[in-house]
Structures are given as structure tokens and as C-alpha cells.
Design a protein around this motif. Structure first.
Motif, short mmCIF file in Angstrom:
data_model
loop_
_atom_site.label_atom_id
_atom_site.label_comp_id
_atom_site.label_asym_id
_atom_site.label_seq_id
_atom_site.Cartn_x
_atom_site.Cartn_y
_atom_site.Cartn_z
N LEU A 320 0.83 -1.21 0.00
CA LEU A 320 0.00 0.00 0.00
C LEU A 320 0.86 1.26 0.00
O LEU A 320 0.54 2.24 -0.68
N ALA A 321 1.96 1.25 0.75
CA ALA A 321 2.84 2.42 0.77
C ALA A 321 3.34 2.75 -0.62
O ALA A 321 3.44 3.93 -1.00
N ARG A 322 3.62 1.74 -1.42
CA ARG A 322 4.11 1.96 -2.77
C ARG A 322 3.00 2.41 -3.71
O ARG A 322 3.22 3.25 -4.59
N LEU A 323 1.82 1.87 -3.51
CA LEU A 323 0.69 2.31 -4.34
C LEU A 323 0.36 3.78 -4.08
O LEU A 323 0.03 4.52 -5.01
N LEU A 324 0.45 4.20 -2.83
CA LEU A 324 0.18 5.60 -2.49
C LEU A 324 1.19 6.55 -3.14
O LEU A 324 0.89 7.72 -3.35
N ALA A 325 2.36 6.02 -3.46
CA ALA A 325 3.40 6.86 -4.07
C ALA A 325 3.42 6.76 -5.59
O ALA A 325 4.24 7.43 -6.24
N GLU A 326 2.54 5.95 -6.19
CA GLU A 326 2.52 5.78 -7.65
C GLU A 326 1.93 7.02 -8.32
O GLU A 326 0.79 7.39 -8.05
N PRO A 327 2.66 7.66 -9.21
CA PRO A 327 2.12 8.84 -9.90
C PRO A 327 0.83 8.55 -10.66
O PRO A 327 -0.05 9.42 -10.74
#
Length: 497
Positions: A320-327
Motif C-alpha cells: 500500500l505504501a508503494r501504491l500511495l506513491a505511484e504517480p
């Protein structure tokens, strides 16, 4: 041999427990059923059903939990002791039971104890005595040490993964039990363990080689002199000596059951290097890139390392942390996604309170997740708007939806698997109209599988990491493939029990 209508008890405890998850499956995790509520829980024992009328069924106690971490010893012992005490009391009043349906999973881990189901089966056997026929029904992701097979007069497991034959298997266990009570008594059993331990995502019966191997299980079961055949792949996310594949073939023809067990064991061993993931599998970056570049919609991604239906804590935030950072999923990024789901009781209550006070569209800013398993990543910050909040979900309790840009995060009070389209639509979400749906799961359950235009298995960290070798097993019986080298061929001869 029973000539009158037999008396049959139902009891058990069912959970799949990862020893690599810090989660603990206490009383709050279990649903307890007793009496007629337990009996009628089985569809084939509904009022008026032929099997219901064929015996006098008594529900003793069954405790069932969503997969999770290990069970505290006091919880397990309380369930076991109630089952034993109830069986003894009922038999003291009404006489011995003719049969007992023991409903277990096979992958329960109890803190401080190995082979918990064997301990339960031994306690049940001691309570009912040697003359009561015990029919054990299991998940194919369970483990079958020799003692468990010996304590069961009949024993069987699912033949499908995903488990579309759950009730069919339990019905087979009950049908076989009644048949042997009418004539034949306890059959003979041929048992062997196969020194292979693989995750369910590599042994799905949707694909080869498991599809053909499990078709062979059915053929062996239909052979003359054979009553039933079962093949367990074992449970890969527990570190116990009995964790490995197993075969049990039951029947009256000793030669036939031994031959059948050894044939199944040999086929499984010979195919050990042929098992592959049920879908294209890759690290996070590759999976997200593939999903965003594909025209297939919806595109499903499994966040497999924290799959709560395999024993994950459910609140790992690494993906989820990476999805939140996906442009692509940021405000104005052009792509939409759903993340199912993240349990955090405090955060869910806070978001629900904002929804109650201000309604849909209210702004929220909460930290959530990693309260239980913070190994891969700490809590994440959800700063967005609340689109939904409700209470009373039997599994999740409070359920909220927080939109952060194009990403909608399902935030819940308790762990809940999202396997059905209605799980999403009940929250006002449209998975079919979403670009990317990320679900904490391994192989897709049937409705998700049918809904997905395409999908990939993300190899992510957590208590049920698909990369078994990085988990750190150290108590498995050596050698076990793929953990240890094999200096010689294993002994695949079946023992007659």
C-alpha cells in the motif's frame, strides 16, 4: 457393525496458522458452534436431507477461524477440553457414540506445541474409545503426520484448489463414515509422506501438474478395493517437522491401497520441479508496470505476502505504501485502483466518526496499518476523503473507503478477505470499472478469477511470503524439497496402518 440408526457426533477446530506472522489467533478470531447450530451448518445435514435422516447427529463443539497467526495455548486447550468433557458427559448419559466426524484444517499451530491436530485427535479418541469410528475431514493444505492418520479410521481432504469442493469433501467424509458403520467397520489405511513442501499458489488444481495429479487421486479412489484417496500438499508457512506433502489411501484391499498410495506419492515427487505459480508472478514493480500498460480491465494484482486467507496478519503496509506513491494513482494521474484491504481498528473508527459527522466527501488524515506486523513497513498515512463507512460486517466490523487520488483504500476494523464482487459493490465500489484491483490473496478465488480480465501474482513480503527460502524455516524434517539437497532418492514406500 451398526444395525439401528447410528449416533454420530461432530467436533473439531479449524484454522491455518502461519508461524512467520506475529499475529495471534485468540478467542476473537473464532466462531464457536454447538448443538443443532453446528449440525445444520453442514448443508448436507439440513432438516430432511438424506444424510441427516440416516443417523442421529449431535453437535459437540466446532471452533473455526479465518487463517492467521498461531493460537494461544489456553484458547486451544479450552476448546479441546470442552470437546472432551462434552463427549464424556454425553456418552455417560446416552451410551457410546458409533461415529464421530472430526472437522479440522490440518495446519493449526498452537504456541509451544507441534502437531496440534494430532493432540486434538488423540484427546477425542481417548474420550470416545477405540470402538467409535472417527472420520476426519481436512483441507489439502494441511499436514498429516503418521499419528494423525493412525488416530483416524477414515481421513480425507479437498481435491480442488481453490477449494470449490469444501462441502463435497465433508459430505464424502460423512457418507463414508455412515457406510462403514453399516458394514465393514474401520478400513485399512496406506500412508506415506512425500518430502516436498510447496505453497498453494504453485499447486493449484487449475493448472498442471496438479490438475492431472488430482485427477489421478479420484481414479485411485475409484479403484476396486479402495474406499477413498487423499493427497495433501502440506502447509508451507509453518515451521514444524511434519510440514510436507502426504498421501492416505483407505480401503479393504491391502495391495490396492498400498499400490495406489505409492503411485500418488511417486507422481507428486516426480513432478516436484514442474510446479509453477498459477499466474505470472513477479515483484511489485514489474506487476504494477504490467497492469498499467495493459488494456485489460479490470487488472487484478495479488498482494500475496500478507494474504489473510493463508495466515497473514492482514495489516502489512509494504504494498500500500508503494501504491500511495505511484504517480498514476495520484490526483490527476489518470488511473484508478482499489486496495482490499487494510485492518486498523483505531483508524477505521476515526474515519467512520468523521463520516458520521460530516458525510461522504469529508477530508480525513489518519495513520493506519502495521499495528500487528510492522516488519516490512510501518503505518501509512491516508490523507484523502471518506466515501463510505458502515458497521456490522460480520467479519470486518466497521468498513470504510478512503479515496486518495485515484486509489480507494478499504480500511476495516478487523481482518476480512475480499473474495466476492458483492464485497466491493456493497461499499459503493465498482471493481469492473476500475483499472487495477489489488487484493490481499494468493490465487484468485472463483468470483475474482472470473471478474479479472487479466491478473498477476505479486511476490511481496509478509507472514505468507511466496519466497519460502527467505522466510527462515529451520525445523522441517530434512531433507525436504526445495529447502534441502537430496543425496539419494527418498523412500516412497507406503506404511500400512
Amino acid at each position: 457393525m451398526t444395525t439401528s440408526r447410528p449416533r454420530v457426533a461432530i467436533a473439531g477446530m479449524s484454522i491455518e496458522s502461519s508461524t512467520f506472522s506475529p499475529h495471534r489467533s485468540g478467542w476473537e478470531a473464532f466462531t464457536l458452534r454447538r448443538g443443532d447450530e453446528l449440525v445444520t451448518h453442514y448443508p448436507f445435514l439440513a432438516d430432511g436431507a438424506p444424510l441427516r435422516q440416516a443417523a442421529d447427529w449431535t453437535g459437540v463443539l466446532h471452533a473455526r477461524s479465518l487463517p492467521g497467526g498461531a493460537v494461544p495455548a489456553d484458547v486451544y486447550e479450552a476448546v479441546r477440553d470442552e470437546i472432551v468433557a462434552t463427549l464424556r458427559a454425553q456418552q455417560a448419559e446416552h451410551g457410546p457414540y458409533d461415529g464421530l466426524l472430526l472437522d479440522i484444517h490440518g495446519a493449526m499451530t498452537v504456541v509451544g506445541r507441534d502437531d496440534a491436530e494430532t493432540d486434538l485427535a488423540a484427546a477425542v479418541r481417548d474420550a470416545v474409545g477405540p470402538d467409535t469410528l472417527v472420520s476426519t475431514t481436512m483441507d489439502l493444505h494441511g499436514n498429516v503426520p503418521r499419528a494423525l492418520a493412525q488416530l483416524s479410521d477414515l481421513i480425507t481432504c479437498y481435491r480442488m484448489a481453490p477449494h470449490e469442493d469444501v462441502w463435497e469433501t465433508r459430505e464424502r467424509a460423512a457418507t463414508n463414515l455412515l457406510a462403514r458403520l453399516r458394514s465393514g467397520g474401520a478400513p485399512k489405511k496406506a500412508w506415506l509422506q512425500v518430502p516436498v513442501l510447496l505453497p498453494g499458489e504453485k499447486t493449484s488444481t487449475r493448472i498442471e501438474p496438479a490438475a492431472s495429479i488430482y485427477a489421478e487421486v479420484a481414479r485411485v479412489a475409484g479403484s476396486p478395493g479402495v474406499l477413498d484417496a487423499a493427497l495433501w500438499v502440506g502447509y508451507a508457512w509453518a515451521d514444524e517437522p511434519s510440514c510436507r506433502a502426504a498421501v492416505v489411501v483407505t480401503g479393504d484391499d491391502e495391495e490396492a491401497i498400498v499400490r495406489g498410495a505409492e503411485r500418488l506419492g511417486r507422481r507428486y515427487w516426480d513432478a516436484r520441479d514442474d510446479f509453477a505459480f498459477v499466474a505470472p508472478a513477479a515483484p511489485y514493480e514489474e506487476c504494477v508496470a504490467a497492469a498499467l500498460s495493459s488494456a485489460a480491465r479490470p487488472y487484478f494484482l495479488s498482494d500475496s505476502g500478507d494474504n489473510p486467507t493463508a495466515g497473514g496478519a492482514g495489516d502489512v503496509t509494504w504494498t500500500l505504501a508503494r501504491l500511495l506513491a505511484e504517480p498514476a494513482f495520484a490526483e490527476g494521474g489518470g488511473s484508478t485502483a482499489i486496495y482490499a484491504s487494510l485492518p486498523d481498528a483505531g483508524a477505521a473508527r476515526s474515519v467512520a466518526a468523521t463520516f458520521a459527522a460530516e458525510g461522504a466527501g469529508a477530508e480525513v488524515d489518519v495513520e493506519a496499518g502495521a499495528r500487528v506486523d510492522d516488519g516490512p513497513h510501518g503505518p501509512v498515512r491516508l490523507r484523502g476523503v471518506v466515501e463510505h463507512a458502515s458497521d456490522g460486517d460480520p467479519d470486518a466490523g466497521i468498513v470504510t473507503v478512503v479515496r486518495v487520488g485515484g486509489l480507494r483504500v478499504i480500511l476495516t476494523e478487523r481482518r476480512k478477505p475480499y473474495h466476492l464482487e458483492s464485497d466491493f459493490t456493497a461499499l459503493g465500489l465498482d471493481p469492473r470499472g476500475t483499472d487495477v484491483v489489488v487484493v490481499k490473496i494468493g490465487y484468485l478465488e472463483p468470483e475474482l478469477y472470473d471478474m479479472a480480465a487479466d491478473w498477476m501474482l505479486m511476490l511481496t513480503p509478509g507472514g505468507v511470503d511466496q519466497d519460502l527460502l527467505r522466510l527462515g524455516h529451520h525445523r522441517l524434517t530434512a531433507p525436504t524439497h526445495p529447502f534441502h539437497p537430496f543425496p539419494t532418492e527418498p523412500d516412497l514406500r507406503a506404511d500400512l496402518l
